[in-house]
Structure formats: structure tokens, C-alpha cells
Design a protein around this motif. Structure first.
Motif, short mmCIF file in Angstrom:
data_model
loop_
_atom_site.label_atom_id
_atom_site.label_comp_id
_atom_site.label_asym_id
_atom_site.label_seq_id
_atom_site.Cartn_x
_atom_site.Cartn_y
_atom_site.Cartn_z
N ARG A 55 -10.78 0.46 11.32
CA ARG A 55 -10.01 -0.78 11.23
C ARG A 55 -8.55 -0.48 11.53
NH1 ARG A 55 -12.36 -4.91 12.26
NH2 ARG A 55 -11.07 -6.18 10.95
N LEU A 56 -8.13 -0.80 12.74
CA LEU A 56 -6.75 -0.62 13.16
C LEU A 56 -5.96 -1.90 12.88
CD1 LEU A 56 -7.46 1.12 16.58
CD2 LEU A 56 -6.82 2.21 14.43
N SER A 57 -4.68 -1.73 12.72
CA SER A 57 -3.82 -2.88 12.40
C SER A 57 -3.34 -3.56 13.67
CB SER A 57 -2.61 -2.41 11.58
OG SER A 57 -1.69 -3.46 11.44
N GLU A 58 -3.82 -4.79 13.87
CA GLU A 58 -3.32 -5.58 15.01
C GLU A 58 -1.88 -6.00 14.76
OE1 GLU A 58 -5.16 -6.97 12.04
OE2 GLU A 58 -6.72 -7.26 13.53
N GLN A 59 -1.49 -6.10 13.51
CA GLN A 59 -0.09 -6.42 13.15
C GLN A 59 0.82 -5.31 13.67
OE1 GLN A 59 0.66 -9.23 11.34
NE2 GLN A 59 2.74 -8.92 10.65
N ASP A 60 0.42 -4.07 13.43
CA ASP A 60 1.17 -2.90 13.89
C ASP A 60 1.24 -2.88 15.42
OD1 ASP A 60 2.53 -0.41 13.71
OD2 ASP A 60 0.64 0.69 13.84
N ALA A 92 11.52 -6.63 10.07
CA ALA A 92 11.31 -5.81 8.88
C ALA A 92 10.26 -6.43 7.96
CB ALA A 92 12.63 -5.62 8.12
N GLU A 93 10.25 -7.75 7.87
CA GLU A 93 9.25 -8.42 7.03
C GLU A 93 7.86 -8.36 7.68
OE1 GLU A 93 11.68 -11.94 4.74
OE2 GLU A 93 11.46 -12.12 6.92
N LEU A 94 7.82 -8.52 8.99
CA LEU A 94 6.54 -8.46 9.71
C LEU A 94 5.94 -7.05 9.67
CD1 LEU A 94 7.44 -10.61 12.83
CD2 LEU A 94 5.64 -11.13 11.16
N CYS A 95 6.81 -6.06 9.57
CA CYS A 95 6.37 -4.66 9.62
C CYS A 95 6.56 -3.96 8.27
CB CYS A 95 7.13 -3.93 10.73
SG CYS A 95 6.91 -4.70 12.35
N ARG A 96 6.30 -4.66 7.21
CA ARG A 96 6.41 -4.09 5.86
C ARG A 96 5.10 -3.38 5.54
NH1 ARG A 96 8.47 -8.35 2.34
NH2 ARG A 96 10.45 -7.78 3.26
N TYR A 97 5.08 -2.08 5.76
CA TYR A 97 3.88 -1.27 5.58
C TYR A 97 3.61 -0.97 4.10
CZ TYR A 97 4.34 -0.20 10.57
OH TYR A 97 4.43 -0.28 11.93
N LYS A 98 2.35 -1.01 3.72
CA LYS A 98 1.94 -0.55 2.39
C LYS A 98 1.81 0.97 2.40
CE LYS A 98 -0.74 -4.70 1.36
NZ LYS A 98 -2.09 -5.22 1.08
N CYS A 99 1.52 1.51 3.58
CA CYS A 99 1.40 2.94 3.80
C CYS A 99 1.57 3.18 5.30
CB CYS A 99 0.04 3.48 3.32
SG CYS A 99 -1.41 2.66 4.05
N VAL A 128 -1.65 2.47 12.65
CA VAL A 128 -2.02 2.56 11.23
C VAL A 128 -3.29 1.79 10.93
CG1 VAL A 128 0.37 2.91 10.49
CG2 VAL A 128 -0.61 0.61 10.47
N LYS A 129 -3.88 2.12 9.81
CA LYS A 129 -5.07 1.42 9.33
C LYS A 129 -4.69 -0.02 9.00
CE LYS A 129 -5.77 4.07 5.82
NZ LYS A 129 -6.35 4.74 4.64
N GLN A 130 -5.64 -0.89 9.15
CA GLN A 130 -5.41 -2.30 8.85
C GLN A 130 -5.01 -2.49 7.38
OE1 GLN A 130 -8.73 -5.11 8.92
NE2 GLN A 130 -7.50 -6.38 10.32
N SER A 131 -5.55 -1.66 6.50
CA SER A 131 -5.22 -1.79 5.08
C SER A 131 -3.75 -1.45 4.80
CB SER A 131 -6.14 -0.91 4.23
OG SER A 131 -6.00 0.45 4.60
N CYS A 132 -3.12 -0.68 5.69
CA CYS A 132 -1.70 -0.34 5.51
C CYS A 132 -0.79 -1.48 5.95
CB CYS A 132 -1.35 0.91 6.32
SG CYS A 132 -2.02 2.43 5.65
#
Length: 198
Positions: free
Chosen positions: A106-111, A162-169, A144-148
Motif C-alpha cells: 500500500r503506497l501513499s498516493e498522497q505522497d 505542509a498540511e497536505l504532507c503531514r507524515y505520521k511516519c 512511503v506506506k499509505q499508513s504513513c
């Protein structure tokens, strides 16, 4: 281009049903032998003749026990369709290569869409497939992983980068990080079959 190998494949299939060994003989050559090119459409003919009548990359019985296709995504009201397609294709490539279910990759489409270097994309602008693939290739194993970084678009255009790219990890997907991505156009039916079989 396709009709000739298809008709020949039907002849090969009919001979194979009666005597499998004879279906590989063309003149004095064994066209099924390793490294035998056979010239012309021989390889395409054999590929079509030995292919299943239907193939589904999402069906584990067709792929050897795993699904190459992950769950569907929803872009909501944001023009991120190309990022969704590029990420889904990357997940499918990883799953098929490693012979694992695509749902585990699961890759992050947001990233991929919002957070690349020097990126200022919005939900309003959209993206070309060519640019999405270039981004994927350049960052591939570092996505990054989608969960991040779960998908959270900004259709109202009020969020900062910065808000759009606020990573959990910042963890790269452990499966995707085992290799790299590339793009190879597939322009013929027989090449698509060859690609699926490899």
C-alpha cells in the motif's frame, strides 16, 4: 498483425490435443525448444496457443495463489486520478514480481501527488500520466506506506503543502523498497501475454 498468429495458434492447439509432441514440430525444427526463435510469428503463435482463454490478474487461481490487483481507490473530488493509476500500477508490479497479494503493498498516493520534491500540485490542476510515471520512477522505492500518509485531498484549496504532507511516519513500503520502477509501453497483444507470463 494478430489474426495470423491467432489462426496458427488454433492449428497448434488442435494438433496438441491429438499429440502434444507433434504440436512443436515445424519442418525440421522443434519450435518449443529453449532458445528457438522459429522466426516470424512462431513465438506469438505458441504463446497464444498455450495461453488460457481468459486471464484475471485479480484472481488468485489465474496468478498462482495471489492477487496482483489491490482494492479500488476513490479520488473523491480531486484531480488525482493519474496518481491513483500510477500508484496502483506500481503496487500491482510489486505484487506480481514478489508473488504476494497487492493488498499488502500500500503506497501513499498522497505522497506521490502532493509531496514530491518541488511539487505544488492541487486538486484543481490534475496531472499527466507521463509526469506521474516519471515521479514514480524517480522516487519509487522511497514512496512511503499509505499508513504513513493517508489520502486526504484538498478540494477547497485551503490546505498548505505542509498540511497536505503531514507524515505520521516516513517508512518506505518494505515491499516496494526491494526494487525500482520503470515504464515500458506494451504495444501488442503477444507482448502483453509475454509480459504477463514473465
Amino acid at each position: 498483425m494478430f489474426l495470423g498468429p491467432y489462426k496458427a495458434s488454433q492449428a497448434v492447439r488442435n494438433v496438441w490435443k491429438q499429440d502434444p509432441k507433434k504440436s512443436c514440430i515445424a519442418g525440421n525444427a522443434n519450435v518449443c525448444a529453449p532458445g528457438e526463435s522459429g522466426g516470424g510469428n512462431t513465438y506469438s503463435t505458441l504463446l497464444i496457443a498455450t495461453s488460457p482463454s481468459a486471464y484475471d490478474s485479480a484472481n488468485p487461481s489465474d496468478t498462482g495463489g495471489f492477487s496482483c490487483i489491490g482494492p479500488a481507490r476513490d479520488q473523491l473530488t480531486c484531480k488525482t486520478c493519474t496518481a491513483m493509476v500510477a500508484v496502483a500500477a506500481a503496487e500491482a508490479a510489486v505484487a506480481c514480481t514478489l508473488r504476494i497479494d497487492a493488498a499488502t503493498v500500500r503506497l501513499s498516493e498522497q505522497d506521490e501527488y502532493f509531496c514530491g520534491p518541488n511539487t505544488r500540485r492541487t486538486c484543481e490542476v490534475g496531472w499527466t500520466l507521463s509526469d506521474a510515471v516519471k515521479e514514480l520512477i524517480s522516487r519509487g522505492s522511497k514512496l512511503v506506506k499509505q499508513s504513513c500518509l493517508p489520502y486526504q485531498p484538498d478540494p477547497d484549496l485551503v490546505m498548505t503543502r505542509a498540511e497536505l504532507c503531514r507524515y505520521k511516519c516516513k517508512d518506505a513500503d518494505p515491499y516496494a523498497s526491494q526494487g525500482s520502477f520503470d515504464f515500458i509501453p506494451i504495444g501488442s497483444y503477444s507482448y502483453a501475454q509475454r509480459h504477463i507470463r514473465q
